[in-house]
Design a protein around this motif. Structure first.
Motif, PDB file in Angstrom:
ATOM      1  N   ILE A   1      29.926 -30.052 -10.257  1.00  0.00           N
ATOM      2  CA  ILE A   1      28.599 -29.772  -9.693  1.00  0.00           C
ATOM      3  C   ILE A   1      27.506 -30.451 -10.504  1.00  0.00           C
ATOM      4  N   TYR A   2      27.524 -30.313 -11.833  1.00  0.00           N
ATOM      5  CA  TYR A   2      26.510 -30.974 -12.661  1.00  0.00           C
ATOM      6  C   TYR A   2      26.564 -32.489 -12.474  1.00  0.00           C
ATOM      7  N   GLY A   3      27.767 -33.038 -12.489  1.00  0.00           N
ATOM      8  CA  GLY A   3      27.903 -34.492 -12.351  1.00  0.00           C
ATOM      9  C   GLY A   3      27.481 -35.003 -10.985  1.00  0.00           C
ATOM     10  N   ALA A   4      27.900 -34.310  -9.920  1.00  0.00           N
ATOM     11  CA  ALA A   4      27.560 -34.761  -8.569  1.00  0.00           C
ATOM     12  C   ALA A   4      26.055 -34.646  -8.309  1.00  0.00           C
ATOM     13  N   LEU A   5      25.456 -33.544  -8.719  1.00  0.00           N
ATOM     14  CA  LEU A   5      24.009 -33.406  -8.518  1.00  0.00           C
ATOM     15  C   LEU A   5      23.239 -34.420  -9.356  1.00  0.00           C
ATOM     16  N   GLY A   6      23.667 -34.632 -10.596  1.00  0.00           N
ATOM     17  CA  GLY A   6      22.999 -35.622 -11.443  1.00  0.00           C
ATOM     18  C   GLY A   6      23.113 -37.023 -10.869  1.00  0.00           C
ATOM     19  N   ALA A   7      24.327 -37.398 -10.418  1.00  0.00           N
ATOM     20  CA  ALA A   7      24.523 -38.728  -9.837  1.00  0.00           C
ATOM     21  C   ALA A   7      23.715 -38.890  -8.550  1.00  0.00           C
ATOM     22  N   ALA A   8      23.663 -37.847  -7.717  1.00  0.00           N
ATOM     23  CA  ALA A   8      22.892 -37.927  -6.479  1.00  0.00           C
ATOM     24  C   ALA A   8      21.406 -38.090  -6.771  1.00  0.00           C
ATOM     25  N   ILE A   9      20.887 -37.367  -7.756  1.00  0.00           N
ATOM     26  CA  ILE A   9      19.466 -37.490  -8.099  1.00  0.00           C
ATOM     27  C   ILE A   9      19.163 -38.886  -8.626  1.00  0.00           C
ATOM     28  N   VAL A  10      20.037 -39.426  -9.485  1.00  0.00           N
ATOM     29  CA  VAL A  10      19.815 -40.780 -10.017  1.00  0.00           C
ATOM     30  C   VAL A  10      19.871 -41.802  -8.889  1.00  0.00           C
ATOM     31  N   LEU A  11      20.861 -41.706  -8.001  1.00  0.00           N
ATOM     32  CA  LEU A  11      20.966 -42.671  -6.898  1.00  0.00           C
ATOM     33  C   LEU A  11      19.766 -42.581  -5.955  1.00  0.00           C
TER      34      LEU A  11
END
Length: 170
Positions: free
Chosen positions: A135-145
């Protein structure tokens, strides 16, 4: 200590005991209410004792530093992620939208990395280790993208998304 306090008859709910007590729940009389004037017996357990036995701390949810350390030192993984997020929000408030949101996303990715690398991360551990990392990784990656794709002048262009947008608008 066996439990907290009894609840009123209007709600009809049982009283929660302290987790991990191990003893059988005690029964004690509780006044049923001003209208009824009778007493009933309230059990000092959870609402569904046959389904829930105890609440376990998430894997890795122990202190990140020893118990003799001050509270901020014991929770440094969570405070570092919150500090990065706060820094990103501060930068966004100064009209640097893209840089601020990228910092927010990177703070979440750092939270995923801390959750993966450290055995105990304190209150950063919310669910199981795997779920927290995903969850932390997916949300972080989505926000960066999304920050890199933001208009005007996107840093990242994904052609099929533009085609998909034109397909849905027309």
């Amino acid at each position: 200590m066996a439990g907290a306090s009894a609840t009123g008859a209007a709600s009809g709910s049982a009283v929660s005991g302290e987790a991990g007590a191990g003893a059988e729940p005690a029964d004690r009389p509780v006044k049923a209410g001003p209208r009824l004037g009778s007493t009933r017996v309230a059990r000092l357990t959870r609402r569904f004792p046959s389904l829930t036995r105890d609440t376990a701390r998430p894997e890795g949810g122990g202190r990140a530093a020893g118990g003799d350390a001050p509270a901020p030192a014991r929770q440094w993984p969570l405070l570092s992620v919150l500090g990065g997020t706060g820094l990103g929000l501060l930068i966004v408030s100064f009209d640097a939208f893209r840089a601020g949101t990228i910092i927010i996303g990177l703070a979440l990715i750092a939270g995923a990395a801390l959750r993966w690398a450290l055995p105990s991360v304190g209150m950063l551990a919310v669910r199981s280790r795997f779920t927290d990392i995903v969850i932390y990784g997916a949300l972080g990656a989505a926000i960066v993208l999304l920050a890199m794709m933001a208009q005007p002048h996107p840093w990242l262009k994904i052609p099929f998304l533009e085609d998909l947008l034109h397909f849905t608008v027309k």
